[in-house]
Design an enzyme around this catalytic site. Structure first.
Site, PDB file in Angstrom:
ATOM      1  N   ARG A   1      -0.702  -5.502   4.752  1.00 36.91           N
ATOM      2  CA  ARG A   1       0.052  -4.988   3.609  1.00 36.91           C
ATOM      3  C   ARG A   1       1.247  -4.193   4.138  1.00 36.91           C
ATOM      4  NH1 ARG A   1      -4.858  -1.775   0.828  1.00 36.91           N
ATOM      5  NH2 ARG A   1      -4.771  -0.940   2.943  1.00 36.91           N
TER       6      ARG A   1
ATOM      7  N   ARG B   1       0.886  -1.188   0.000  1.00 38.85           N
ATOM      8  CA  ARG B   1       0.000   0.000   0.000  1.00 38.85           C
ATOM      9  C   ARG B   1       0.905   1.214   0.000  1.00 38.85           C
ATOM     10  NH1 ARG B   1      -2.557   4.158   0.131  1.00 38.85           N
ATOM     11  NH2 ARG B   1      -4.658   4.438   0.929  1.00 38.85           N
TER      12      ARG B   1
ATOM     13  N   GLU C   1     -11.399   5.071  -5.425  1.00 46.11           N
ATOM     14  CA  GLU C   1     -11.795   3.665  -5.424  1.00 46.11           C
ATOM     15  C   GLU C   1     -12.228   3.238  -6.836  1.00 46.11           C
ATOM     16  OE1 GLU C   1     -11.519   1.637  -2.744  1.00 46.11           O
ATOM     17  OE2 GLU C   1     -10.620   3.352  -1.729  1.00 46.11           O
TER      18      GLU C   1
END
Length: 184
Positions: A95, A53, A61
């Site tokens: 992540r 990330r 999004e």
């Protein structure tokens, strides 16, 4: 017109001193083998594949205006390229959160300059990132070229079903106000 040309010249030639590489920071080298969205990549390291990330940026999004375009920009920059990861932390989704480098280019900063992502004010600490976002907004690059009603911060978009108040209008936020909001 002259103001826009001057702004573009200053913006495009800005020296990214605040996003310069920290020589003593640990680095992981790998190849980007997947693009999940505009702020998350899959990187193959010598030890295996990891999901990364990007630190301090938040891209629209998938179902949000400009979401697919942001993903394409990130893909254009790094897909199948060798990159360096500057680890920041691990998030709640396991992540790696990192700054992504392609040679001397801070990819996270580049996404802001292109208007492909927002400064993720809650997690960002880099004042230069606000400057890059502000420059892209002034030039109406990427998501900043959308109608104002479609310029919804991704962190608010994700909460749209629960929100009881209108989305925040960041279109006129000053550079100082962005910097003041970092880490809050």
């Amino acid at each position: 017109m002259l103001r826009r040309a001057l702004l573009c010249g200053l913006f495009c030639c800005a020296v990214a001193t605040d996003s310069a590489r920290a020589d003593d920071a640990p680095r992981l080298t790998g190849t980007v083998v997947g693009i999940a969205d505009g702020d998350t990549v899959e990187v193959r390291l010598a030890s295996g594949k990891i999901r990364v990330r990007l630190h301090a940026v938040d891209a629209p999004e998938h179902d949000q205006p400009n979401g697919r375009a942001s993903r394409r920009e990130l893909s254009r920059l790094v897909y199948l390229r060798t990159v360096e990861l500057e680890p920041i932390e691990q998030d709640t989704y396991d992540r790696l959160v990192a700054r992504l480098w392609l040679g001397e280019m801070d990819v996270n900063a580049e996404l802001l300059k292109l208007g492909a992502a927002w400064v993720y004010r809650r997690y960002a600490r880099e004042a230069a990132y606000c400057d890059y976002e502000h420059g892209a907004r002034e030039l109406e690059r990427g998501l900043w070229g959308l109608p104002h009603a479609q310029q919804v911060a991704p962190w608010e978009w994700r909460q749209r079903e629960k929100r009881r108040k209108p989305f925040t209008d960041y279109t006129t936020q000053t550079l100082d106000a962005c910097i003041d909001s970092l880490g809050k």
